[in-house]
Design a protein around this motif. Structure first.
Motif, short mmCIF file in Angstrom:
data_model
loop_
_atom_site.label_atom_id
_atom_site.label_comp_id
_atom_site.label_asym_id
_atom_site.label_seq_id
_atom_site.Cartn_x
_atom_site.Cartn_y
_atom_site.Cartn_z
N SER A 195 -4.29 14.77 17.47
CA SER A 195 -2.84 13.55 17.57
C SER A 195 -2.58 13.33 17.52
CB SER A 195 -3.60 13.89 19.53
OG SER A 195 -4.44 13.00 19.84
N THR A 196 -3.90 12.34 16.77
CA THR A 196 -3.68 10.69 16.14
C THR A 196 -4.85 11.13 14.74
OG1 THR A 196 -3.98 8.48 16.48
CG2 THR A 196 -6.32 9.92 17.46
N VAL A 197 -4.64 9.76 14.06
CA VAL A 197 -5.60 9.32 12.92
C VAL A 197 -5.60 7.97 13.23
CG1 VAL A 197 -3.61 9.39 11.87
CG2 VAL A 197 -6.25 9.34 10.25
N ASP A 198 -7.45 7.59 13.54
CA ASP A 198 -7.48 5.93 14.17
C ASP A 198 -9.17 5.88 13.49
OD1 ASP A 198 -7.60 4.05 14.50
OD2 ASP A 198 -6.74 4.08 16.90
N GLY A 199 -9.04 5.25 11.94
CA GLY A 199 -10.44 5.13 12.24
C GLY A 199 -11.09 4.09 13.21
N THR A 200 -10.03 3.46 13.52
CA THR A 200 -11.20 2.90 14.56
C THR A 200 -10.63 3.19 16.14
OG1 THR A 200 -9.29 1.17 15.29
CG2 THR A 200 -10.32 0.62 13.52
N LEU A 201 -10.78 4.71 16.58
CA LEU A 201 -10.07 4.72 17.52
C LEU A 201 -11.72 4.60 18.77
CD1 LEU A 201 -7.76 7.10 19.05
CD2 LEU A 201 -10.01 9.14 18.73
N GLU A 202 -11.29 4.17 19.83
CA GLU A 202 -12.44 3.49 20.65
C GLU A 202 -13.37 4.42 21.35
OE1 GLU A 202 -15.35 1.19 21.87
OE2 GLU A 202 -13.80 0.43 20.40
N ASP A 203 -12.84 5.62 21.69
CA ASP A 203 -13.54 6.57 22.21
C ASP A 203 -14.37 7.58 21.14
OD1 ASP A 203 -11.81 8.56 21.21
OD2 ASP A 203 -10.27 8.66 23.12
N MET A 204 -14.31 6.89 19.90
CA MET A 204 -15.19 8.16 19.30
C MET A 204 -16.63 7.23 18.64
SD MET A 204 -13.18 8.94 15.93
CE MET A 204 -12.61 7.37 14.22
#
Length: 256
Positions: free
Chosen positions: A183-192
């Motif tokens: 659903s998203t591409v985000d290398g800073t995604l907090e919940d991971m």
């Protein structure tokens, strides 16, 4: 000092990321204040000819040459080492079987199955004795298996236990796609981030190196606290854009 030695000493190191398959451009990148330069064959434009030619200006700048091979091209890992690379990053290592193939290409027997023939590496790295070279090279070449999928996360302990795998390299963009179920591409995604931290911790507990591609340089301190010690930053488009922005801002500012 070799990259492997510096990593073993616990230094925090930064690698430039090169996707432009031109040795003159790589020479300019290598002149900057990075510790290493990574030549990207997966998503960058580097190919076998550009890699063999671009490693030399990296070495002349006294930086560590690193190569990211294309997905599944474990044969290219051996070629990159024969060209003079000190480390190889293999993308999409999703299983122990992948890790074993990668390790086999990276290490001479009895650890792996790397074929003898350091045609360029031996003279470039000032080798003087083949037997001494053979004895040292398995410890001096660093194999990074990329962890960027849920399958790789599930297989992490087995990958880390594979003889000949020296460390992991987290690809946060792909990992975010897997983590968010596409659903998203985000290398800073907090919940991971808790999982990203656990990957580094498990690697360090296994006596292996932890590396990561850094999307936002402001996160480097956080990644270091997690246990990551090799950070990849930017690429030629970003370096040029930031440099041009700085120059133009200064020029325009001087006019009031």
């Amino acid at each position: 000092m070799q990259l492997a030695t510096r990593l073993e000493a616990g230094e925090t190191l930064f690698t430039a990321w090169s996707g432009v398959p031109d040795a003159l451009t790589v020479e300019i990148v290598a002149a900057q204040a990075f510790d290493a330069v990574t030549l990207d064959m997966q998503h960058g434009g580097h190919h076998e000819d550009s890699v063999v030619r671009s490693i030399l200006p990296v070495m002349h700048a006294k930086k560590h040459p690193v190569v990211r091979i294309p997905v599944g091209r474990f044969d290219m890992a051996s070629r990159a080492l024969d060209f003079g690379a000190e480390a190889v990053i293999a993308p999409m290592v999703n299983s122990v079987a992948d890790a074993r193939q990668f390790a086999a290409a990276m290490k001479y027997p009895p650890v792996g199955e790397r074929s003898w023939g350091p045609t360029y590496a031996f003279p470039r790295q000032k080798g003087s004795n083949f037997n001494a070279w053979l004895a040292d090279m398995n410890a001096r070449t660093v194999s990074f298996a990329m962890i960027e999928t849920r399958a790789a996360l599930d297989a992490l302990d087995g990958i880390l236990d594979t003889p000949g795998i020296d460390g992991i390299f987290v690809g946060p963009a792909d990992f975010s796609i897997a983590w968010s179920n596409g659903s998203t591409v985000d290398g800073t995604l907090e919940d991971m981030m808790e999982t990203i931290a656990s990957i580094a911790r498990r690697a360090r507990d296994a006596g292996k190196h932890a590396a990561i591609y850094v999307v936002d340089p402001n996160m480097v301190g956080r990644f270091v606290s997690m246990g990551y010690r090799l950070m990849a930053l930017g690429g030629e488009p970003r370096y040029i854009a930031l440099g041009a922005e700085t120059l133009l801002k200064a020029a325009r500012g001087s006019m009031g």
